[in-house]
Enzyme design. Structure first.
Site, PDB file in Angstrom:
ATOM      1  N   GLU A  78       1.610  72.639  72.365  1.00 59.97           N
ATOM      2  CA  GLU A  78       3.064  72.728  72.512  1.00 59.97           C
ATOM      3  C   GLU A  78       3.834  72.136  71.346  1.00 59.97           C
ATOM      4  OE1 GLU A  78       1.910  68.724  74.158  1.00 59.97           O
ATOM      5  OE2 GLU A  78       1.070  70.752  74.103  1.00 59.97           O
ATOM      6  N   ASP A 129      -3.736  67.546  70.985  1.00 66.01           N
ATOM      7  CA  ASP A 129      -4.601  68.254  71.924  1.00 66.01           C
ATOM      8  C   ASP A 129      -5.392  69.370  71.247  1.00 66.01           C
ATOM      9  OD1 ASP A 129      -2.633  70.243  71.698  1.00 66.01           O
ATOM     10  OD2 ASP A 129      -1.749  69.801  73.646  1.00 66.01           O
ATOM     11  N   ASP A 181       5.578  69.402  81.481  1.00 62.16           N
ATOM     12  CA  ASP A 181       4.902  69.853  80.265  1.00 62.16           C
ATOM     13  C   ASP A 181       3.517  69.234  80.090  1.00 62.16           C
ATOM     14  OD1 ASP A 181       7.089  71.382  79.651  1.00 62.16           O
ATOM     15  OD2 ASP A 181       7.895  70.009  78.151  1.00 62.16           O
ATOM     16  N   THR A 190      10.711  75.541  71.519  1.00 55.13           N
ATOM     17  CA  THR A 190      10.536  74.454  72.478  1.00 55.13           C
ATOM     18  C   THR A 190       9.058  74.331  72.844  1.00 55.13           C
ATOM     19  OG1 THR A 190      10.820  75.917  74.369  1.00 55.13           O
ATOM     20  CG2 THR A 190      12.812  74.907  73.441  1.00 55.13           C
ATOM     21  N   HIS A 232     -10.950  82.865  76.388  1.00 49.50           N
ATOM     22  CA  HIS A 232      -9.626  82.261  76.453  1.00 49.50           C
ATOM     23  C   HIS A 232      -8.817  82.845  77.613  1.00 49.50           C
ATOM     24  CE1 HIS A 232     -10.794  81.848  72.152  1.00 49.50           C
ATOM     25  NE2 HIS A 232     -10.226  80.670  72.262  1.00 49.50           N
ATOM     26  N   HIS A 249      -9.278  69.444  71.358  1.00 42.49           N
ATOM     27  CA  HIS A 249      -9.940  70.672  71.794  1.00 42.49           C
ATOM     28  C   HIS A 249     -11.094  71.032  70.855  1.00 42.49           C
ATOM     29  CE1 HIS A 249      -9.924  74.954  73.280  1.00 42.49           C
ATOM     30  NE2 HIS A 249     -10.414  75.139  72.063  1.00 42.49           N
ATOM     31  N   GLU A 250     -10.819  71.075  69.561  1.00 46.51           N
ATOM     32  CA  GLU A 250     -11.854  71.497  68.618  1.00 46.51           C
ATOM     33  C   GLU A 250     -13.005  70.492  68.557  1.00 46.51           C
ATOM     34  OE1 GLU A 250     -11.862  74.395  67.711  1.00 46.51           O
ATOM     35  OE2 GLU A 250      -9.783  74.908  68.131  1.00 46.51           O
ATOM     36  N   ASP A 253     -16.893  72.852  45.278  1.00 42.41           N
ATOM     37  CA  ASP A 253     -15.790  72.089  44.712  1.00 42.41           C
ATOM     38  C   ASP A 253     -14.842  71.537  45.771  1.00 42.41           C
ATOM     39  OD1 ASP A 253     -14.905  74.566  45.493  1.00 42.41           O
ATOM     40  OD2 ASP A 253     -13.608  74.894  43.751  1.00 42.41           O
ATOM     41  N   GLU A 288     -14.349  76.783  76.896  1.00 44.52           N
ATOM     42  CA  GLU A 288     -12.936  76.641  76.521  1.00 44.52           C
ATOM     43  C   GLU A 288     -12.181  75.737  77.491  1.00 44.52           C
ATOM     44  OE1 GLU A 288     -10.680  77.739  74.080  1.00 44.52           O
ATOM     45  OE2 GLU A 288     -12.538  77.976  72.977  1.00 44.52           O
TER      46      GLU A 288
END
Length: 927
Positions: A477, A420, A471, A484, A516, A424-425, A330, A448
């Protein structure tokens, strides 16, 4: 029969622990001792580790058959250059996997087979160029294992392999606890046998690949575990999770899914709009479905006439285990009555997911001429709003067919809220369809790292952010609702991580071997290269390295070699090539970097190369299982003096079985022997003498062995049963401490001073209750200790001459902390020496005691995986007045066994190998 194991460490190459370490994955898999180079070496050759086939050949232009198919031309080249490649019959032993064509360039991936059986990670790549009717080979790379000689006829039945794979998965995920949830009498896990696979250790290990699915026995989280069971002796020699999450998950999760079917009516394309979670309004390619809804299905980007689409699906009413267990019937595309998607789609993360998927698709198409994740324009599916048990799910993952984004919570937005993260995925999908880096240990960290690199590259490029912005290296982020960017970020590619100070050895049970934890060591080098060479050139280099050079078992050093070779192939020379090299040097990714990893403990036995079995000690002796240095052989049991004097003794026979779970009291060693048809409990005096069979089982697995003065205690594990049993000298059949009542579960035994302690789950007053029970072997009296609360879970028990100790958890909704409790031997005087709810309470999994100290294997509660939160050994006084770290080693420490006083032996993963080490006293606070 395989050659006998030998104690000690053999001289030779170190950079070869991928599957050899069994519990640790640090780099590539060994095959055989390297042979001298060919008499006519090509221009640039990097030899393979313990294999005669080069790891990389570059700088050649050698004619190949222009009329043959790319795969046949590639294999023909390897056959013609047998003196170089040492591949005797490429046509027989290398099967085509994929051919990538980019203009005149052709990249052919070939899968190694040994006597027709696939070799795990055995893949060789041939790069060619075809122009003007002529074809030349420009280079090769990969891993072809020349030392494989193993037979391919299994001795273990498939059903036995499946049963043992399921039991091993249960032991890894929940065997260290007994929970009230175990009273449900349902099978949380089930296994499916795949085909035979050769693990390329030494001469090769023939295994069944078993996929274990279900739910975590302790947490209920979904599970997808790849388990490789030795097909000759039936012991699981390798297992790791198959789910590629954005952030580490402390419980393994995931179950395979099938691909989504295209909608019955492909609908019509139009341009709609929506608002991102950051407030920006964006255009969206949408379609009008047969029911007049507008749905987030983007067909405009796909090839003309294709029914495939970039589709975003509404999974807000789905738990993560549902979407991993299959494609819910469904499940519907995220829809809207108009082409302008409103607040509902924004709040669910659907607008972000759909817009970002288009951005990622465009990036790969524009910059790398790649049509979708598989390069063939197939459907790209994203699920948004997934929960866990109806509660917030704060993670995202690629499961092999689609992206899944969690719902977020009060702190985190839906997980699609950062470009990002989506990049990434989706890059995991690109990796899976190219190098297919094995998602464990160093190759998993490389996986990774590449996903982070491209996710970050797409994000900063779209945002117009300079690479020198403070950054610019952050991942995730923008996910937080209030924090922040720097406080919110999941990782920072500019964190300066190096192999020498930051690499963390971890077993596959922890973050899949550090995928990771260690990724920023490599992604940081790539990020530095991007800053030094510029975005466009660096991205082209990394993409070329991924798609044309890397193979499934590549580690950090292989990855460096691939990137530098790809750079040279793209014409990077001189100072710019040196800048790329300096990026890797700065992060410690250099040949032999593993040798720099040190410890502050004393080694007793090196390179154990074992998994799923621990260490025990007693009477001034230790005992542990060990394979040989390349992990080829079944495990043998050794014993040695705790003071390190004298050579370790080989206790078990070398008969092709796996000898595991050993225990000793300083006089006798007992252990389990896993064979093709049964699991036997064996014993032998340390001083020498015949081996005795104490017990044999053809239907149950065993664990938790203990021995004292001729009495042996262990657990038997069935599908719905768990019982502690004991054998006295001369017993033919074991005695159940719980009478063998299948309404009662007992486990986690300890044995000392003529008493057995164990956790007990039993019916009382119409419900199930948990308690710790003591059995006095001399009198037969059983005593339940005082209950201070209503525990939901109990952990390992331990005994000394005055008290019984155990782990307890009454609040399963917290971050996993457990209390450490003790009671008198008559069951009275129970109190917490470390309360579950107090600050600094540990997430504990194992417990061992001496007369004066309690040592706990535990991690600290924290949302971030880092060295301090990996499993470490903590030591408390028996009254809990003082707590210290046993060792300041970084990486993972497992299976503590108490010696006299404050001494402990354990299995240590700091160096990337599993070593048996010891310390005689705690190390203090460790900074």
């Amino acid at each position: 029969m395989r050659k006998p194991s030998r104690p000690g460490i053999r001289a030779g190459a170190r950079g070869a622990a991928l599957l050899a370490a069994a519990g640790l994955l640090i780099t590539a898999v060994p095959a055989s001792a390297a042979t001298p180079p060919a008499t006519e070496p090509p221009a640039d050759v990097i030899p393979g580790a313990r294999t005669a086939t080069p790891a990389l050949v570059d700088g050649i232009r050698e004619a190949a058959d222009a009329k043959a198919s790319p795969a046949d031309a590639a294999r023909g080249h390897l056959a013609a250059k047998e003196s170089r490649y040492k591949i005797a019959e490429p046509g027989r032993d290398l099967a085509p996997v994929q051919t990538l064509k980019r203009g005149a360039e052709e990249t052919v991936r070939l899968q190694q087979k040994h006597q027709g059986v696939p070799v795990l990670g055995g893949q060789y790549v041939v790069r060619m160029e075809t122009k003007g009717g002529e074809r030349v080979v420009t280079g090769t790379s990969g891993k072809y294992f020349t030392g494989l000689t193993t037979g391919v006829t299994p001795a273990v039945a498939k059903d036995v392999a499946v049963r043992r794979a399921v039991a091993a998965t249960f032991e890894r995920l929940g065997g260290h606890r007994l929970s009230k949830a175990d009273a449900k009498k349902t099978a949380p896990l089930h296994g499916t046998a795949g085909g035979l696979v050769v693990i390329p250790r030494g001469e090769g290990v023939l295994t069944y690949h078993v996929t274990v699915r279900g739910t975590h026995p302790a947490t209920g989280a979904p599970v997808l575990q790849h388990v490789y069971v030795d097909a000759r002796a039936g012991f699981p020699v390798l297992q790791f999770s198959g789910i590629k999450t954005l952030t580490p998950a402390k419980a393994a999760t995931g179950t395979a899914v099938k691909k989504a079917d295209a909608p019955a009516d492909p609908g019509t394309g139009t341009v709609g709009s929506g608002t991102l979670l950051n407030g920006a309004k964006v255009d969206l390619n949408v379609s009008k479905a047969a029911d007049d809804r507008y749905v987030l299905a983007d067909r405009a980007r796909m090839a003309d006439g294709s029914k495939a689409a970039l589709t975003t699906w509404d999974a807000r009413d789905k738990d993560v285990y549902e979407v991993l267990g299959g494609w819910p019937a469904d499940l519907r595309e995220f829809g809207s009555p108009s082409a302008e998607f409103g607040k509902d789609a924004t709040d669910a993360g659907a607008v972000d997911a759909h817009w970002a998927a288009g951005q990622v698709y465009d990036y790969y198409k524009k910059h790398h001429a790649r049509d979708g994740l598989d390069g063939r324009g197939s459907a790209v599916n994203s699920l948004v709003g997934v929960t866990q048990f109806g509660l917030p799910y704060v993670n995202a993952f690629w499961d092999g067919t689609k992206m899944v984004y969690g719902s977020g919570d009060s702190e985190y937005k839906p997980l699609s809220a950062d470009l990002d993260v989506v990049g990434h995925e989706m890059t995991h999908g690109v990796v899976e369809n190219t190098a297919n880096l094995v998602y464990a240990g160093q190759s998993g960290a490389l996986n990774e790292a590449v996903a982070d690199y491209f996710g970050n590259a797409i994000d900063v490029t779209q945002a117009g952010m300079a690479m020198d912005h403070p950054d610019s290296g952050l991942i995730g982020e923008d996910l937080c609702r209030k924090a922040t960017p720097r406080a919110c970020a999941l990782r920072d590619l500019n964190d300066g991580a190096t192999t020498s100070k930051d690499f963390l050895g971890a077993t596959f049970g922890t973050d899949n071997g550090g995928v990771h934890l260690n990724s920023t060591v490599f992604s940081g080098a790539l990020w530095d290269m991007r800053q030094g060479l510029g975005a466009e050139q660096a991205d082209r280099i990394v993409y070329k390295a991924l798609t044309e050079y890397m193979t499934p078992l590549d580690g950090f050093t292989d990855g460096r070699n691939a990137v530098l070779a790809a750079a040279k192939d793209l014409g990077v020379t001189g100072q710019r090539l040196n800048a790329a090299k300096r990026s890797f040097n700065a992060h410690g990714i250099v040949a032999g970097w593993e040798e720099a990893l040190g410890v502050d403990s004393d080694e007793l036995l090196g390179r154990l190369n074992i998994t799923g079995t621990g260490v025990q000690a007693g009477g001034g002796w230790w005992t542990v299982s060990k394979s040989n240095d390349d992990g080829t052989e079944p495990y043998s049991v050794y014993a040695g003096r705790a003071d390190g004097k004298g050579a370790p003794k080989l206790i078990s026979p070398n008969d092709g079985r796996y000898h595991v779970y050993p225990a000793t009291d300083g006089k006798t060693v007992v252990w389990a022997a896993y064979g093709a048809t049964s699991v036997d409990i064996l014993s032998r005096p340390i001083a020498g003498g015949p081996i005795k069979k104490l017990y044999a089982s053809t239907t149950s697995d065993v664990s938790g062995l203990r021995v004292e003065n001729g009495v042996t205690v262990f657990e038997t594990l069935g599908l719905f049963t768990r019982h502690v049993v004991h054998l006295r000298p001369g017993d033919v059949t074991p005695t159940y401490v719980d009478g063998g009542d299948d309404d009662v579960l007992t486990g986690l035994p300890s044995l000392a001073h003529g008493r057995i302690a164990y956790a007990k789950l039993y019916p009382e007053g119409g419900e199930y209750r948990l308690g710790v029970e003591l059995l006095d072997l001399k009198t037969g009296k059983k005593t339940l200790t005082e209950r201070l609360d209503e525990p939901q879970t109990l952990g390992q028990t331990a005994l000394n001459g005055s008290h019984v100790f155990w782990l307890t958890d009454e609040n399963i909704a917290d971050d996993g902390q457990m209390g450490i409790r003790r009671a008198n031997l008559d069951g009275t005087g129970a109190y917490d020496i470390s309360a579950e709810g107090k600050p600094g309470a540990l997430i504990a999994s194992d417990l061992t005691v001496s007369e004066s100290a309690v040592t706990v294997n535990a991690s600290l509660p924290d949302t971030a995986y880092r060295n301090e939160t990996l499993p470490k050994h903590w030591q408390l006084t028996t009254d809990g007045t003082r707590k210290e770290r046993v060792s300041c080693n970084r990486g993972e420490q497992l299976s503590p066994a108490a010696l006299e006083g404050t001494g402990v032996v354990w299995i240590d993963g700091t160096t990337g190998w599993t070593n048996l080490v010891t310390r005689s006293r705690p190390a203090g606070r460790c900074g």
